[in-house]
Scaffold this motif. Structure first.
Motif, short mmCIF file in Angstrom:
data_model
loop_
_atom_site.label_atom_id
_atom_site.label_comp_id
_atom_site.label_asym_id
_atom_site.label_seq_id
_atom_site.Cartn_x
_atom_site.Cartn_y
_atom_site.Cartn_z
N MET A 72 0.82 -1.21 0.00
CA MET A 72 0.00 0.00 0.00
C MET A 72 0.86 1.26 0.00
O MET A 72 0.58 2.23 -0.71
CB MET A 72 -0.93 -0.01 1.22
CG MET A 72 -1.94 -1.14 1.23
SD MET A 72 -3.11 -1.05 -0.14
CE MET A 72 -4.02 0.43 0.30
N VAL A 73 1.91 1.24 0.80
CA VAL A 73 2.83 2.39 0.84
C VAL A 73 3.50 2.57 -0.52
O VAL A 73 3.65 3.70 -1.03
CB VAL A 73 3.88 2.20 1.95
CG1 VAL A 73 4.97 3.26 1.85
CG2 VAL A 73 3.22 2.26 3.31
N PHE A 105 15.88 12.56 5.02
CA PHE A 105 15.39 13.48 6.04
C PHE A 105 14.36 12.80 6.94
O PHE A 105 14.37 12.96 8.17
CB PHE A 105 14.75 14.72 5.38
CG PHE A 105 15.76 15.64 4.76
CD1 PHE A 105 17.02 15.83 5.33
CD2 PHE A 105 15.46 16.34 3.59
CE1 PHE A 105 17.95 16.68 4.76
CE2 PHE A 105 16.39 17.20 3.01
CZ PHE A 105 17.64 17.37 3.60
N ALA A 106 13.45 12.03 6.34
CA ALA A 106 12.43 11.32 7.12
C ALA A 106 13.07 10.26 8.03
O ALA A 106 12.66 10.08 9.18
CB ALA A 106 11.41 10.68 6.19
N LEU A 107 14.08 9.56 7.51
CA LEU A 107 14.73 8.50 8.29
C LEU A 107 15.53 9.07 9.45
O LEU A 107 15.67 8.42 10.49
CB LEU A 107 15.63 7.66 7.38
CG LEU A 107 14.89 6.70 6.44
CD1 LEU A 107 15.87 6.05 5.47
CD2 LEU A 107 14.16 5.64 7.24
N ILE A 108 16.08 10.26 9.27
CA ILE A 108 16.82 10.88 10.38
C ILE A 108 15.88 11.11 11.55
O ILE A 108 16.19 10.79 12.71
CB ILE A 108 17.47 12.20 9.92
CG1 ILE A 108 18.63 11.91 8.95
CG2 ILE A 108 17.98 13.00 11.12
CD1 ILE A 108 19.23 13.14 8.34
N THR A 149 15.51 -1.56 3.73
CA THR A 149 14.21 -1.80 3.11
C THR A 149 13.55 -0.50 2.67
O THR A 149 13.01 -0.40 1.55
CB THR A 149 13.28 -2.54 4.09
OG1 THR A 149 13.88 -3.79 4.46
CG2 THR A 149 11.92 -2.81 3.47
N ILE A 150 13.61 0.52 3.53
CA ILE A 150 12.98 1.80 3.19
C ILE A 150 13.69 2.46 2.01
O ILE A 150 13.04 2.96 1.08
CB ILE A 150 12.99 2.73 4.42
CG1 ILE A 150 12.06 2.14 5.50
CG2 ILE A 150 12.54 4.13 4.04
CD1 ILE A 150 12.11 2.89 6.81
N TYR A 151 15.02 2.45 2.02
CA TYR A 151 15.75 3.02 0.89
C TYR A 151 15.46 2.26 -0.40
O TYR A 151 15.23 2.85 -1.45
CB TYR A 151 17.25 3.02 1.17
CG TYR A 151 17.74 4.25 1.89
CD1 TYR A 151 17.56 5.52 1.33
CD2 TYR A 151 18.38 4.16 3.11
CE1 TYR A 151 18.01 6.66 1.99
CE2 TYR A 151 18.83 5.30 3.79
CZ TYR A 151 18.65 6.53 3.21
OH TYR A 151 19.08 7.66 3.86
N GLY A 152 15.45 0.92 -0.30
CA GLY A 152 15.17 0.12 -1.49
C GLY A 152 13.78 0.36 -2.02
O GLY A 152 13.57 0.49 -3.24
#
Length: 289
Positions: free
Chosen positions: A178-179, A225-228, A261-264
């Motif tokens: 979904m994301v 920025f979000a991950l920081i 995972t988020i970067y990928g």
């Protein structure tokens, strides 16, 4: 149960077993010995710990001959041996401290056994099970007996432990999908709204590959920025006692895995919109309303 060590309570998983248990389970004694009939005349109850329990309870000291108090009225327990790390509930079980207490034939310590482990020769026919049950029933007619294969018990237990993990993975995959769909749509819309900007850049000589890299770089920068911000929040968990639930190694692996995972996922979702942007021509910007 447990025992107090230097004023601190240490959890210990205990099993009452007979002299042939180590032989049936093919347990390797690394220090001292397993108990035997020689312990019948001993004034204490013989016990064997695994390497985890030896380290947790006795530290660097030699546990052989040491007394352990588990808070039960079963007499004094003296350690006579140490075995390899033992995970009673299979390989998915977290490392535990194991104590084996001797179950003497005269029941001097402990009560009746509830389980009998039988190791059979390879190739033993299936009808041996019925023969075994018949003989046990003849000895104890008031009791009921059920034969279970330990390999099947292991498979059932692993399935039981893996079921919530598989369910959680399915839910996680659905949420990630979904994301991914939402992120792809947002990026697609963003590229469409910047048609004039991208077309102008192409008009001044920018190559399609340069536009492709620009869009991907913007996506990765926003994700960073979000991950920081997210990492600052997640890294507070150890201060709140997260390491009582997971080990530092597991926490670190999970954290790094989540980042990857988020970067990928971000790069994957940005591939198609950035490819669309690289295909824009200056004339497309002129026709854009």
């Amino acid at each position: 149960g447990g025992t107090k060590v230097n004023g601190q309570y240490v959890d210990v998983l205990m099993d009452d077993v007979t002299d042939d248990y180590a032989k049936a389970m093919r347990m390797q004694v690394v220090r001292g010995r397993w108990f035997s009939s020689a312990d019948d005349a001993a004034p204490f109850r013989a016990g064997v710990v695994d390497e985890n329990a030896a380290k947790k309870v006795f530290g660097d000291q030699d546990p052989i001959g040491k007394k352990i108090d588990v808070g039960e009225d079963t007499g004094e327990i003296r350690i006579v041996g140490v075995v390899r790390e033992y995970r009673k509930d299979g390989e998915t079980m977290s490392a535990s401290s194991m104590l084996f207490r001797r179950l003497a034939p005269d029941h001097k310590f402990g009560g009746l056994m509830r389980n009998i482990v039988v190791r059979v020769r390879p190739g033993t026919p299936a009808d041996f099970e019925q023969t075994l049950v018949d003989r046990l029933q003849a000895v104890a007619p008031d009791m009921s007996f059920r034969v279970r294969h330990m390999d099947q018990m292991r498979r059932d237990f692993n399935s039981f432990r893996l079921a919530p993990i598989i369910l959680g993975a399915i839910v996680a995959a659905f949420l990630i999908s979904m994301v991914a769909l939402g992120l792809t749509g947002v990026l697609w819309q963003n590229v469409t709204r910047r048609t004039r900007e991208i077309g102008l850049r192409r008009a001044v000589g920018a190559a399609g590959s340069a536009v492709h890299r620009q869009i991907l770089a913007e996506v990765v920068l926003l994700a960073t920025f979000a991950l920081i911000v997210g990492s600052i929040v997640v890294l507070q968990l150890p201060l709140l006692g997260a390491f009582t639930l997971v080990t530092p190694a597991s926490f670190t692996a999970g954290f790094l895995g989540a980042l990857a995972t988020i970067y990928g996922l971000t790069v994957l979702c940005g591939l198609y919109p950035s490819w669309l942007a690289s295909r824009l021509q200056p004339a497309d910007a002129l026709r854009y309303e």
